[in-house]
Design a protein around this motif. Structure first.
Motif, PDB file in Angstrom:
ATOM      1  N   UNK A  34     -20.178 -77.635  -4.763  1.00 31.22           N
ATOM      2  CA  UNK A  34     -18.996 -78.455  -4.965  1.00 31.22           C
ATOM      3  C   UNK A  34     -18.244 -77.989  -6.185  1.00 31.22           C
ATOM      4  N   UNK A  35     -16.925 -78.013  -6.109  1.00 28.61           N
ATOM      5  CA  UNK A  35     -16.079 -77.598  -7.233  1.00 28.61           C
ATOM      6  C   UNK A  35     -14.974 -78.616  -7.408  1.00 28.61           C
ATOM      7  N   UNK A  36     -14.751 -79.023  -8.656  1.00 27.55           N
ATOM      8  CA  UNK A  36     -13.647 -79.916  -8.988  1.00 27.55           C
ATOM      9  C   UNK A  36     -12.659 -79.150  -9.859  1.00 27.55           C
ATOM     10  N   UNK A  37     -11.399 -79.208  -9.509  1.00 28.97           N
ATOM     11  CA  UNK A  37     -10.341 -78.592 -10.299  1.00 28.97           C
ATOM     12  C   UNK A  37      -9.241 -79.615 -10.523  1.00 28.97           C
ATOM     13  N   UNK A  38      -8.832 -79.770 -11.773  1.00 30.35           N
ATOM     14  CA  UNK A  38      -7.787 -80.733 -12.069  1.00 30.35           C
ATOM     15  C   UNK A  38      -8.185 -82.157 -11.735  1.00 30.35           C
ATOM     16  N   UNK A  39      -9.476 -82.434 -11.808  1.00 32.62           N
ATOM     17  CA  UNK A  39      -9.951 -83.783 -11.543  1.00 32.62           C
ATOM     18  C   UNK A  39     -10.096 -84.145 -10.079  1.00 32.62           C
ATOM     19  N   UNK A  40      -9.899 -83.185  -9.185  1.00 26.38           N
ATOM     20  CA  UNK A  40     -10.045 -83.494  -7.758  1.00 26.38           C
ATOM     21  C   UNK A  40     -11.022 -82.512  -7.115  1.00 26.38           C
ATOM     22  N   UNK A  41     -11.730 -82.948  -6.081  1.00 23.68           N
ATOM     23  CA  UNK A  41     -12.672 -82.051  -5.405  1.00 23.68           C
ATOM     24  C   UNK A  41     -11.933 -80.996  -4.583  1.00 23.68           C
ATOM     25  N   UNK A  42     -12.336 -79.748  -4.748  1.00 29.53           N
ATOM     26  CA  UNK A  42     -11.731 -78.640  -3.995  1.00 29.53           C
ATOM     27  C   UNK A  42     -12.723 -78.071  -2.996  1.00 29.53           C
ATOM     28  N   UNK A  43     -13.993 -78.036  -3.369  1.00 30.90           N
ATOM     29  CA  UNK A  43     -15.067 -77.654  -2.457  1.00 30.90           C
ATOM     30  C   UNK A  43     -16.091 -78.781  -2.432  1.00 30.90           C
ATOM     31  N   UNK A  44     -16.648 -79.017  -1.243  1.00 29.13           N
ATOM     32  CA  UNK A  44     -17.574 -80.145  -1.092  1.00 29.13           C
ATOM     33  C   UNK A  44     -18.748 -79.734  -0.200  1.00 29.13           C
ATOM     34  N   UNK A  45     -19.901 -79.454  -0.821  1.00 26.12           N
ATOM     35  CA  UNK A  45     -21.105 -79.146  -0.059  1.00 26.12           C
ATOM     36  C   UNK A  45     -21.020 -77.884   0.776  1.00 26.12           C
ATOM     37  N   UNK A  46     -20.475 -76.817   0.198  1.00 23.32           N
ATOM     38  CA  UNK A  46     -20.272 -75.569   0.945  1.00 23.32           C
ATOM     39  C   UNK A  46     -21.529 -74.709   0.916  1.00 23.32           C
ATOM     40  N   UNK A  47     -21.905 -74.223   2.096  1.00 22.06           N
ATOM     41  CA  UNK A  47     -23.013 -73.270   2.239  1.00 22.06           C
ATOM     42  C   UNK A  47     -22.473 -71.996   2.894  1.00 22.06           C
ATOM     43  N   UNK A  48     -22.694 -70.863   2.254  1.00 21.60           N
ATOM     44  CA  UNK A  48     -22.289 -69.592   2.851  1.00 21.60           C
ATOM     45  C   UNK A  48     -23.121 -68.482   2.231  1.00 21.60           C
ATOM     46  N   UNK A  49     -23.431 -67.474   3.048  1.00 17.92           N
ATOM     47  CA  UNK A  49     -24.195 -66.331   2.572  1.00 17.92           C
ATOM     48  C   UNK A  49     -23.397 -65.049   2.830  1.00 17.92           C
ATOM     49  N   UNK A  50     -23.531 -64.119   1.895  1.00 17.18           N
ATOM     50  CA  UNK A  50     -22.837 -62.837   1.970  1.00 17.18           C
ATOM     51  C   UNK A  50     -23.893 -61.752   1.991  1.00 17.18           C
ATOM     52  N   UNK A  51     -23.921 -60.961   3.055  1.00 21.74           N
ATOM     53  CA  UNK A  51     -25.006 -59.990   3.254  1.00 21.74           C
ATOM     54  C   UNK A  51     -24.515 -58.551   3.126  1.00 21.74           C
ATOM     55  N   UNK A  52     -25.399 -57.700   2.626  1.00 24.10           N
ATOM     56  CA  UNK A  52     -25.117 -56.273   2.549  1.00 24.10           C
ATOM     57  C   UNK A  52     -24.879 -55.714   3.943  1.00 24.10           C
ATOM     58  N   UNK A  53     -23.864 -54.863   4.056  1.00 20.92           N
ATOM     59  CA  UNK A  53     -23.529 -54.276   5.343  1.00 20.92           C
ATOM     60  C   UNK A  53     -22.623 -55.134   6.188  1.00 20.92           C
ATOM     61  N   UNK A  54     -22.057 -56.180   5.588  1.00 22.47           N
ATOM     62  CA  UNK A  54     -21.248 -57.133   6.365  1.00 22.47           C
ATOM     63  C   UNK A  54     -19.911 -57.368   5.694  1.00 22.47           C
ATOM     64  N   UNK A  55     -18.868 -57.475   6.511  1.00 24.29           N
ATOM     65  CA  UNK A  55     -17.538 -57.872   6.062  1.00 24.29           C
ATOM     66  C   UNK A  55     -17.315 -59.318   6.480  1.00 24.29           C
TER      67      UNK A  55
END
Length: 281
Positions: free
Chosen positions: A34-55
């Motif tokens: 989760x990320x808050x910017x300027x007092x408001x939520x911008x990301x909420x419970x985000x799950x993501x993976x970035x793997x080698x060999x992948x775009x």
């Protein structure tokens, strides 16, 4: 300018470069972020993976949180909840010098206050390697990055005198010269014409095929469908879908996410997915 040496990191405290990544190895991940910017939520419970060999392409409407997620994965944006890991370690546990050997970041806007020449700007990407065993690769890395992005012809020109598209390609050359195994690119095609959009996405795909993990923020869904191995669709700070373009780019989902009816169909010659707005005659 040849001979320019950037010693941002002291040789006495040289960090150790990462070993080559195994195919499929997770080089960055967000878990419940989760990320808050300027007092408001911008990301909420985000799950993501970035793997080698992948775009991986991050897509979604304006304000969905794409750039914020990219910044969080780069350890440039602090998280209010969850954890971001880079090369398996929580991001705050890496020093700036260690991160610079592991990930290279292309922001949306490229601006410099001083009249650096193009080659000097590209050479800045070699700063993390100053004083290390691979410093001897600087000349080759800079020359290759400039050639690949098509900016060799104006190596001596001031960066400030370039067009927006030329600046974007020089900024990408700086990222490529850094030779980090994780590339995080925020709208790298935004200022580019058709030819150079294709050039940049081909370069991204080639880096992934060579074993790097590449994340790009894109607005053009056709480019994402043509080049990405995986797509994460963001909506209102959450992941609405994550998977191969053929699975994720469904008319119903995209129409709902973008609040605009779209059509998804195969190209009549190549079979590649095409995504276009549904328009009435």
């Amino acid at each position: 300018m040849r001979g320019l040496k950037l010693s941002r990191f002291a040789p006495s405290s040289r960090p150790v470069p990462p070993p080559p990544a195994a195919p499929g190895e997770v080089l960055a991940e967000a878990e419940g972020v989760g990320v808050h910017l300027g007092g408001r939520p911008v990301l909420d419970g985000v799950d993501v993976r970035v793997r080698a060999g992948e775009l991986l392409a991050l897509v979604g409407p304006n304000g969905a949180g794409k750039s914020t997620l990219l910044g969080a994965l780069a350890a440039d944006v602090p998280v209010a909840g969850g954890v971001v890991r880079v090369h398996g370690r929580p991001a705050p546990r890496w020093s700036a010098a260690e991160l610079a050997l592991r990930r290279a970041v292309l922001p949306q806007a490229a601006s410099l206050s001083f009249p650096f020449a193009v080659e000097e700007v590209v050479r800045m990407g070699r700063a993390p390697w100053a004083g290390g065993d691979r410093e001897g690769e600087d000349e080759a890395a800079v020359a290759e990055a400039m050639a690949r992005t098509g900016v060799t012809g104006f190596a001596g020109r001031p960066f400030s005198a370039l067009s927006g598209g030329e600046r974007a390609r020089v900024a990408l050359a700086r990222v490529l010269a850094q030779r980090a195994p994780l590339l995080l690119l925020d709208e790298p095609t935004a200022a580019l014409d058709l030819r150079h959009q294709e050039l940049v996405l081909r370069l991204c795909r080639e880096r992934a095929r060579a074993g790097d993990a590449v994340v790009v923020v894109l607005h053009d869904l056709a480019l994402a469908a043509a080049y990405a191995d995986r797509v994460a669709v963001l909506r209102a700070g959450r992941i609405a879908a994550d998977g191969p373009p053929a699975e994720v780019f469904a008319e119903e989902l995209l129409s709902e996410v973008y609040e605009q009816p779209v059509e998804v169909f195969p190209h009549p010659r190549t079979g590649a997915l095409l995504v276009v707005p549904r328009r009435t005659p």
